[in-house]
Design an enzyme around this catalytic site. Structure first.
Site, PDB file in Angstrom:
ATOM      1  N   ASP A   1       1.048  -1.136   0.264  1.00 17.55           N
ATOM      2  CA  ASP A   1       0.070  -0.194   0.116  1.00 17.55           C
ATOM      3  C   ASP A   1       1.152   1.266  -0.254  1.00 17.55           C
ATOM      4  O   ASP A   1       2.028   1.114   0.524  1.00 17.55           O
ATOM      5  CB  ASP A   1      -0.863   0.175   0.804  1.00 17.55           C
TER       6      ASP A   1
ATOM      7  N   GLU B   1       1.685   0.729  -4.897  1.00 18.98           N
ATOM      8  CA  GLU B   1       0.683   1.657  -5.454  1.00 18.98           C
ATOM      9  C   GLU B   1       2.585   2.630  -5.258  1.00 18.98           C
ATOM     10  O   GLU B   1       2.215   3.344  -4.404  1.00 18.98           O
ATOM     11  CB  GLU B   1       0.256   2.024  -4.624  1.00 18.98           C
TER      12      GLU B   1
END
Ligand code: CA
Length: 660
Positions: free
Chosen positions: A344, A373
């Site tokens: 994340d 990400e």
């Protein structure tokens, strides 16, 4: 700027000095509680504590006063405090109490491997006893699969089985992921759950966070309104209690998660864990109680960095934070046989930490996936010359892939502007970006191995909802066409395809008032759960079959799964259609040609890919996808409005045969 009330900045500002790191970086792998039958040794790192004690408890529930004893710990080298209990204390719960700046606070072990309900007390554990039978023979079923040959399905553990129509017994639990033989509403016709995703043809199940997270009260009975995605980390190295059948007993969640993983492996499915190292739930995080202010980025006055938009950013550039993240990922890979990690907001983590994780994983097993990400975010680094793991730095990372917002937004329009349209709705602004993405080579990447292609995930509106929002008054049939065109582009592009669970059933996140929900992190099961009974409707089942057919077609043609940019440029060429609403390209696979056409106009179009005498067989059209021949046509191909068509010319002795 105000001085921090929470932190002694005189101490915090020393953390980033070389002197501090040299003096206090601990490199051994024995932090936490290490059980043997004869004794348990406890170690906790805190160079700033004046005193540290170990507290043993009979039970794991922090609301119960069941203290057995407390003992002072001893400060050893590098700021590590130790205690040894010379008896068998398996399954005894424990905490630490520190005294720092004269203030005492009690907290859970940052290196806890097991804990009680709601994660406030850690538990001493003999991990071997949590292993299912033949755990030593368990392995990644896709260990030899090249990256771009994977199909990733992004799923929230509870969403999969919360709805009754799933026919799954362990609703909302880890075990619910691994039940076989379930059918929609138990009627025995259409598969649900694990059998469904197997039939779909996916290879990797990417699960939203399932380490112990903070906001669900595990002590309460199943409450269908209480829900969280899990991006609120509490105990990084312990499974979430609400996914187990008994969160009070520290053993149970561990055993059930391992059984689930083993069962998935036996069904050919690898498991990817969503990990959230860029922020913690809040500053009460146990590591931050042990060493206040060390874990986070803040300026000299104690103003917290907040690039994560969650209230804090972890300082991965500090040696013991970095070690903590490396230790944690390697622990999950070793102890739980995890086959991949999705990071994340990895753009907040430094490149060195991610590369150390890569190096460690490569020593455990080959082919453990890493992706994340890589958005560029504003963060206050605590040191100079730190490189962050963003998309544009992907070349500094080893074997790490990034989510591609390029293909996502070009296909359906920006996720931040709900009424912005993309290619599937006839908007051609992303035309050039889309062509680069079809080759798996957006500007920041040099190989499709670095690119995760997707059109929707848990964040933002579902694909089907987004299509409705940016095309006011669109008919159901037209929305389905746009949906199928979107997934066709993902599946027929170079890169690693990922799909949002339920996309193949036209998943919607509509609330009780009929409003689409963009951020369903705390929404109810009503909004979030997968509604399996949709599959009983013909139009939904056709969509599912189309997804299945696309996956099967891609699997049958390695030319969609190349990893070398040079080879890609040699084997794929775009066909000039003189119209940005129609993208067509040719792929060369051995002695065969494959033609792909995407028509984003809502009207039928003729596209010239050969002469009127050539014979082509069609495998994908507006209605169906797969490996069987659907229709024949000549080299001037008629492509229905808002649809994809894939054709292969019929050859005879290597030459195209003619109608003549
Ligand atoms: Ca929890």
């Amino acid at each position: 700027m105000s001085k921090s009330k929470r932190y002694n900045m005189e101490i915090v500002n020393k953390y980033s000095t070389k002197e501090f790191e040299d003096k206090y970086t601990y490199t051994e792998n024995d932090l936490g509680a290490n059980w043997t039958k004869d004794k348990t040794v406890f170690k906790i790192w805190s160079p700033v504590a004046e005193k540290m004690s170990l507290n043993l408890y009979r039970t794991g529930n922090a609301t119960e006063d069941t203290l057995i004893s407390s003992q002072e710990m001893k400060l050893e080298d590098k700021g590590v405090w130790t205690a040894c209990v010379k008896e068998d204390i398996k399954n005894v719960y424990y905490t630490y109490t520190s005294v720092i700046d004269g203030v005492s606070s009690e907290f859970c072990d940052p290196y806890a491997k097991a804990c009680g309900v709601n994660g406030k007390r850690a538990m001493v554990i003999n991990l071997e006893e949590t292993n299912p039978d033949n755990w030593d023979k368990d392995s990644n079923p896709n260990e030899k699969l090249p990256l771009c040959e994977s199909f990733i399905y992004e799923l929230h553990t509870r969403d999969f089985s919360a709805d009754k129509s799933s026919d799954i017994k362990n609703r909302g639990k880890f075990l619910g992921l691994a039940e076989t033989g379930t059918t929609v509403d138990g009627e025995g016709k259409i598969k649900s759950g694990l059998d469904h995703i197997k039939e779909l043809g996916i290879t990797h199940l990417h699960l939203l966070p399932f380490y112990d997270y903070a906001t669900i009260d595990e002590s309460k009975e199943y409450d269908s309104k209480e829900y969280n995605w899990g991006y609120d980390p509490l105990n990084y190295n312990v499974p979430e209690g609400s996914y187990s059948t008994n969160p009070f007993d520290g053993d149970v969640r561990i055993r059930e998660l391992k059984e689930t993983i083993k069962e998935l492996h036996e069904n050919g499915i690898s498991v990817i864990m969503d990990v959230v190292y860029n922020h913690t739930y809040n500053e009460d995080f146990c590591f931050n109680k042990a060493v206040p202010g060390y874990f986070y980025r803040m300026d000299k006055d104690g103003v917290m960095s907040d690039g994560s938009a969650c209230g804090n950013d972890t300082a991965s550039e500090r040696s013991m934070v970095s070690k903590y993240f490396v230790d944690s990922v390697l622990y999950w890979a070793k102890e739980y046989h995890i086959d991949g990690f999705r990071f994340d907001l990895v753009g907040l983590i430094d490149v060195d930490t991610i590369n150390k994780i890569r190096e460690g994983l490569d020593k455990i097993r080959p082919n453990i996936m890493m992706y994340g990400e890589g958005w560029t975010l504003n963060t206050k680094l605590t040191k100079k010359n730190v490189l962050l793991a963003t998309q544009k730095n992907v070349d500094k990372l080893n074997n790490f892939a990034m989510f591609s917002d390029n293909i996502r937004d070009a296909i359906k329009g920006s996720v931040f502007e709900e009424d912005e349209k993309g290619f599937i709705s006839g908007d051609t602004e992303g035309y050039d970006e889309l062509k680069k993405s079809i080759l798996g080579l957006p500007d920041w990447s040099s190989t499709p191995n670095e690119v995760v292609n997707y059109t929707s995930c848990h964040d933002n509106y579902t694909l089907f909802d987004k299509i409705h929002l940016c095309n006011e008054g669109i008919s159901f049939e037209q929305a389905v066409k746009q949906n199928l065109l979107a997934i066709s582009i993902v599946m027929l592009s170079q890169g690693i395809p990922l799909m949002h669970a339920g996309e193949e059933m036209l998943r919607t996140k509509e609330d009780e008032n009929g409003e689409y929900v963009s951020d369903s992190v705390r929404s109810s099961d009503y909004v979030n759960s997968i509604k399996w009974d949709n599959l009983k409707k013909k139009e939904y089942y056709d969509v599912y079959e189309y997804y299945k057919g696309l996956i099967a077609f891609r699997k049958a043609h390695k030319v969609f799964m190349m990893s070398d940019a040079k080879e890609i440029k040699k084997k794929i060429s775009f066909i000039d259609t003189d119209d940005e609403k129609v993208i067509a390209y040719k792929l060369i696979e051995d002695d065969k040609e494959i033609y792909v056409i995407f028509n984003a106009d809502d009207k039928e179009r003729d596209v010239k890919i050969g002469s009127e005498n050539d014979v082509f067989k069609c495998y994908i059209n507006d209605k169906k996808a797969g490996n069987s021949e659907l229709e024949s046509c000549n080299g001037v191909v008629s492509v229905k409005g808002t649809s994809c068509k894939v054709l292969i010319p019929v050859l005879n002795n290597g030459s195209r045969i003619s109608y003549n």
